[in-house]
Motif scaffolding. Structure first.
Motif, PDB file in Angstrom:
ATOM      1  N   HIS A 140       0.795  -1.226   0.000  1.00  0.00           N
ATOM      2  CA  HIS A 140       0.000   0.000   0.000  1.00  0.00           C
ATOM      3  C   HIS A 140       0.832   1.283   0.000  1.00  0.00           C
ATOM      4  N   GLU A 141       1.723   1.431   0.958  1.00  0.00           N
ATOM      5  CA  GLU A 141       2.467   2.687   1.091  1.00  0.00           C
ATOM      6  C   GLU A 141       3.374   2.938  -0.101  1.00  0.00           C
ATOM      7  N   ALA A 142       4.063   1.891  -0.570  1.00  0.00           N
ATOM      8  CA  ALA A 142       5.012   2.061  -1.668  1.00  0.00           C
ATOM      9  C   ALA A 142       4.317   2.357  -2.982  1.00  0.00           C
ATOM     10  N   VAL A 143       3.231   1.654  -3.275  1.00  0.00           N
ATOM     11  CA  VAL A 143       2.586   1.827  -4.573  1.00  0.00           C
ATOM     12  C   VAL A 143       1.875   3.175  -4.673  1.00  0.00           C
ATOM     13  N   ASN A 144       1.408   3.711  -3.559  1.00  0.00           N
ATOM     14  CA  ASN A 144       0.696   4.990  -3.594  1.00  0.00           C
ATOM     15  C   ASN A 144       1.614   6.183  -3.797  1.00  0.00           C
ATOM     16  N   THR A 145       2.919   5.996  -3.629  1.00  0.00           N
ATOM     17  CA  THR A 145       3.865   7.095  -3.841  1.00  0.00           C
ATOM     18  C   THR A 145       4.391   7.143  -5.271  1.00  0.00           C
ATOM     19  N   LEU A 146       3.979   6.197  -6.129  1.00  0.00           N
ATOM     20  CA  LEU A 146       4.428   6.214  -7.524  1.00  0.00           C
ATOM     21  C   LEU A 146       3.877   7.449  -8.229  1.00  0.00           C
ATOM     22  N   PRO A 147       4.668   8.057  -9.128  1.00  0.00           N
ATOM     23  CA  PRO A 147       4.217   9.284  -9.799  1.00  0.00           C
ATOM     24  C   PRO A 147       3.390   8.989 -11.041  1.00  0.00           C
ATOM     25  N   SER A 148       2.473   9.903 -11.348  1.00  0.00           N
ATOM     26  CA  SER A 148       1.684   9.851 -12.579  1.00  0.00           C
ATOM     27  C   SER A 148       0.958  11.174 -12.763  1.00  0.00           C
ATOM     28  N   GLU A 149       1.027  11.709 -13.961  1.00  0.00           N
ATOM     29  CA  GLU A 149       0.328  12.958 -14.284  1.00  0.00           C
ATOM     30  C   GLU A 149       0.732  14.082 -13.326  1.00  0.00           C
ATOM     31  N   ASN A 150       2.042  14.145 -13.033  1.00  0.00           N
ATOM     32  CA  ASN A 150       2.598  15.194 -12.160  1.00  0.00           C
ATOM     33  C   ASN A 150       2.037  15.144 -10.734  1.00  0.00           C
ATOM     34  N   LYS A 151       1.588  13.980 -10.304  1.00  0.00           N
ATOM     35  CA  LYS A 151       1.106  13.818  -8.934  1.00  0.00           C
ATOM     36  C   LYS A 151       1.303  12.367  -8.520  1.00  0.00           C
ATOM     37  N   MET A 152       1.115  12.092  -7.238  1.00  0.00           N
ATOM     38  CA  MET A 152       1.207  10.720  -6.752  1.00  0.00           C
ATOM     39  C   MET A 152      -0.109   9.992  -6.979  1.00  0.00           C
ATOM     40  N   LEU A 153      -0.028   8.659  -7.009  1.00  0.00           N
ATOM     41  CA  LEU A 153      -1.231   7.866  -7.226  1.00  0.00           C
ATOM     42  C   LEU A 153      -2.239   8.050  -6.095  1.00  0.00           C
ATOM     43  N   SER A 154      -1.750   8.322  -4.905  1.00  0.00           N
ATOM     44  CA  SER A 154      -2.667   8.570  -3.778  1.00  0.00           C
ATOM     45  C   SER A 154      -3.517   9.806  -4.030  1.00  0.00           C
ATOM     46  N   ASP A 155      -2.957  10.813  -4.725  1.00  0.00           N
ATOM     47  CA  ASP A 155      -3.728  12.022  -5.052  1.00  0.00           C
ATOM     48  C   ASP A 155      -4.829  11.708  -6.057  1.00  0.00           C
ATOM     49  N   ILE A 156      -4.523  10.836  -7.023  1.00  0.00           N
ATOM     50  CA  ILE A 156      -5.525  10.451  -8.023  1.00  0.00           C
ATOM     51  C   ILE A 156      -6.683   9.710  -7.358  1.00  0.00           C
ATOM     52  N   VAL A 157      -6.351   8.809  -6.430  1.00  0.00           N
ATOM     53  CA  VAL A 157      -7.402   8.076  -5.718  1.00  0.00           C
ATOM     54  C   VAL A 157      -8.246   9.031  -4.881  1.00  0.00           C
ATOM     55  N   ALA A 158      -7.588   9.970  -4.197  1.00  0.00           N
ATOM     56  CA  ALA A 158      -8.308  10.928  -3.348  1.00  0.00           C
ATOM     57  C   ALA A 158      -9.267  11.780  -4.170  1.00  0.00           C
ATOM     58  N   GLN A 159      -8.843  12.147  -5.372  1.00  0.00           N
ATOM     59  CA  GLN A 159      -9.707  12.946  -6.235  1.00  0.00           C
ATOM     60  C   GLN A 159     -10.967  12.181  -6.602  1.00  0.00           C
ATOM     61  N   GLU A 160     -10.842  10.900  -6.868  1.00  0.00           N
ATOM     62  CA  GLU A 160     -12.008  10.092  -7.219  1.00  0.00           C
ATOM     63  C   GLU A 160     -12.886   9.796  -6.005  1.00  0.00           C
ATOM     64  N   VAL A 161     -12.286   9.747  -4.821  1.00  0.00           N
ATOM     65  CA  VAL A 161     -13.097   9.599  -3.606  1.00  0.00           C
ATOM     66  C   VAL A 161     -14.036  10.788  -3.478  1.00  0.00           C
ATOM     67  N   GLY A 162     -13.521  11.989  -3.791  1.00  0.00           N
ATOM     68  CA  GLY A 162     -14.359  13.181  -3.747  1.00  0.00           C
ATOM     69  C   GLY A 162     -15.455  13.167  -4.786  1.00  0.00           C
ATOM     70  N   THR A 163     -15.198  12.540  -5.946  1.00  0.00           N
ATOM     71  CA  THR A 163     -16.193  12.487  -7.022  1.00  0.00           C
ATOM     72  C   THR A 163     -17.219  11.384  -6.798  1.00  0.00           C
ATOM     73  N   ILE A 164     -16.744  10.168  -6.488  1.00  0.00           N
ATOM     74  CA  ILE A 164     -17.641   9.015  -6.352  1.00  0.00           C
ATOM     75  C   ILE A 164     -18.321   8.995  -4.993  1.00  0.00           C
ATOM     76  N   GLY A 165     -17.605   9.443  -3.959  1.00  0.00           N
ATOM     77  CA  GLY A 165     -18.216   9.532  -2.633  1.00  0.00           C
ATOM     78  C   GLY A 165     -18.186   8.252  -1.839  1.00  0.00           C
TER      79      GLY A 165
END
Length: 435
Positions: A140-165
Motif C-alpha cells: 500500500h504505502e510504496a505503490v501509492n507514492t508512484l508518480p503519474s500525471e505530475n502527482k502521486m497515485l494517492s492524489d488520483i485516488v483521493a480525487q475520485e473519492v471526492g467524485t464518487i463519494g
C-alpha cells in the motif's frame, strides 16, 4: 403606456442570450463540462460562473476542488470497511502488471468512473515498474507514492473519492518481467461481463504466470497453451476478498511438470484455507451431517448481523418519502426479517431448530450512498448459536426491500452481508473488526 413598456422590457430581457450575461454559465459549456468531469450540474454551473465561462479553467478548478474534497472525505471515510474491489491487469512486451483497488460496495465496481480509475492506476503502475527488469511487489504505502500525471497515485485516488463519494484505496501492485527463454501468460476472471479498457483487463481475481524451459525441446506453441491453461486453473482456484492476512495475499510458487517446465506465478487472492481446521458439518466419509449438540451446556447466546441494499436515487427518494405503492417499505422489511429469522432451520438444511427469545431488525436510510443499512439481532438460551438466524433475518429484510422497490429500479444491489458479533458458547465471543 406603462404596461406596454413593461411588456417590451420583459420580452427584451427574455430574448437576451444567457451566455452574454455576466456570471451565467452557457448551456453548451455546461453540457461539455458535465461530460468531461461527471460531477453534478450544480457544481459545473458554479465552476463556470467562477471562471467566467472559461471551459478549461472551470475543468481545472473542478479537479482541484475534487482532490481537496477527496482528501477530506477520504479522511472521513477511512474507517469504513472495503470488502469489494477490482483487479487491473496489463501485459506488454516488457512484462505484466497487476494491481488491486478496493472499494466499499459491489455497486461501485460496476461504475464506469471506478473502472476507468482502476485502468489509470494500472497503466501508471505498469509504466513505473517496467523500468526495472527485476520482479517487484509493492504494498500500500510504496505503490501509492508512484508518480503519474505530475502527482502521486494517492492524489488520483483521493480525487475520485471526492467524485464518487465512497471509501477507496490502491492496495498493492505486482510486476513480472517478460525475460528471454520464458513465456508470460496472464488471466483475469470476471464474475459478470468481461471488462477491458485499452488492453487493461478488469476482474475479481487473476493470475500472471511465467514458464521457462529447463530441459528438453518443447514446442513453443504447446508451452503457450499449457501456460494459459495453468493460469486459468490457478485463477479459478482463488477467492477474491479484502480480509487482511499476516502473510502476503498473493502467492509465488515454483513447480516442475514432467521435470522439464519451471513455473513461477503471481496470484492475487486474499483468503486462504487453514487445512488443520475441520468442518463440523462433514463426517469422515465427506458426507453432510447435522452436528449433535446434546452434550453442550445451555448458555445465553446472542448474535448481530448486517446487510446493505443500494437503491439508487429514484427508489431511495420514494422510500424516504414513504410513497411506495406497496406501502411502508421499512416496516414490511422489518417484519420480513423477523419472520425469516424464526424460520431459519426450515431454510438452511443442517441448521438446528432453536427457540428464539428475541429478534429485532433495525433499518436506517443512508443518504450519502442512497442505501438502506440493516441490522438484525437474535437471542436465545440454548446449546447452539444464533448466528445463522441473525444473518438470515438481515438478508431477508434486504430482499423484502428489493421486492417492494423492484417496480421502480431493478438494478438495486444487496451487499455487505456479514456477522458483526456473537456472544456465548464454547468458541467464545466474536466481534467484527475492520483491519
Amino acid at each position: 403606456m406603462g404596461r406596454f413598456l413593461a411588456t417590451n422590457v420583459s420580452l427584451i430581457l427574455r430574448g437576451f442570450p444567457r451566455h452574454y450575461c455576466v456570471g451565467q454559465a452557457s448551456k453548451t459549456n455546461l453540457s461539455q463540462l458535465r461530460k468531461r468531469t461527471g460531477v453534478p450540474l450544480k457544481n459545473c454551473r458554479a465552476a463556470l460562473q467562477k471562471c467566467h465561462n472559461n471551459l478549461e479553467e472551470a475543468e481545472k478548478w473542478l479537479k482541484e476542488q475534487a482532490q481537496k474534497e477527496g482528501w477530506a472525505r477520504a479522511d472521513k471515510l477511512q474507517s469504513r470497511p472495503m470488502s469489494q474491489g477490482l483487479l487491473g491487469l496489463i501485459q506488454s512486451r516488457t512484462g505484466a502488471t497487476m494491481i488491486e483497488v478496493n472499494c466499499e460496495t459491489d455497486f461501485v465496481t460496476r461504475n464506469e468512473k471506478f473502472q476507468y480509475l482502476v485502468y489509470r492506476l494500472t497503466l501508471a503502475c505498469h509504466n513505473n515498474l517496467e523500468k526495472d527488469a527485476s520482479k517487484k511487489v509493492l504494498q500500500h504505502e510504496a505503490v501509492n507514492t508512484l508518480p503519474s500525471e505530475n502527482k502521486m497515485l494517492s492524489d488520483i485516488v483521493a480525487q475520485e473519492v471526492g467524485t464518487i463519494g465512497e471509501n477507496m484505496r490502491l492496495r498493492r501492485a505486482v510486476f513480472l518481467p517478460d525475460s528471454n527463454g520464458h513465456i508470460l501468460s496472464s488471466y483475469v476472471h470476471n464474475s459478470d461481463k468481461k471488462v477491458a479498457i485499452n488492453g487493461c483487463h478488469l476482474g475479481r481475481f487473476g493470475t500472471i504466470l511465467s514458464v521457462g524451459k529447463t530441459s528438453g525441446t518443447e514446442n513453443e506453441d504447446s508451452l503457450k497453451e499449457l501456460t494459459k491453461d495453468r493460469g486459468v486453473t490457478r485463477s479459478m482456484a482463488s477467492v477474491f476478498s479484502t480480509r487482511k492476512q499476516k502473510k502476503p495475499n498473493f502467492h509465488l510458487s515454483t513447480q516442475f511438470i514432467n521435470k522439464s517446465l519451471k513455473f513461477g506465478h503471481r496470484n492475487f487472492c486474499t483468503s486462504s484455507l487453514k487445512y488443520n481446521q475441520k468442518l463440523t458439518h462433514i463426517d469422515r466419509n465427506g458426507k453432510a451431517k447435522m452436528v449433535d449438540v446434546g452434550n453442550k451446556e445451555e448458555t445465553v447466546r446472542t448474535a448481530v448481523a448486517c446487510a446493505t441494499i443500494f437503491l439508487g436515487d429514484k427508489a431511495f427518494s420514494l422510500v424516504e418519502a414513504n410513497k411506495s405503492k406497496k406501502g411502508d417499505v421499512l416496516i414490511v422489511a422489518q417484519l420480513a426479517g423477523i419472520m425469516a429469522a424464526k424460520r431459519t432451520s426450515e431454510l438452511i438444511p443442517l441448521c438446528h431448530n432453536i427457540g428464539l427469545s428475541k429478534v429485532s431488525v433495525d433499518l436506517s436510510l443512508q443518504k450519502d450512498t442512497k442505501s438502506v443499512y440493516i441490522e438484525c439481532m437474535s437471542k436465545t438460551v440454548g446449546k447452539t448459536g444464533v448466528e445463522m438466524e441473525a444473518i438470515t433475518g438481515a438478508s431477508m429484510s434486504a430482499i423484502a426491500v428489493y421486492d417492494m422497490c423492484k417496480a421502480v429500479d431493478k438494478e438495486m444491489v444487496i451487499s455487505n452481508i456479514r456477522l458483526l458479533s456473537k456472544k456465548g458458547g464454547k468458541s467464545g465471543d466474536y466481534m467484527f473488526v475492520l483491519k
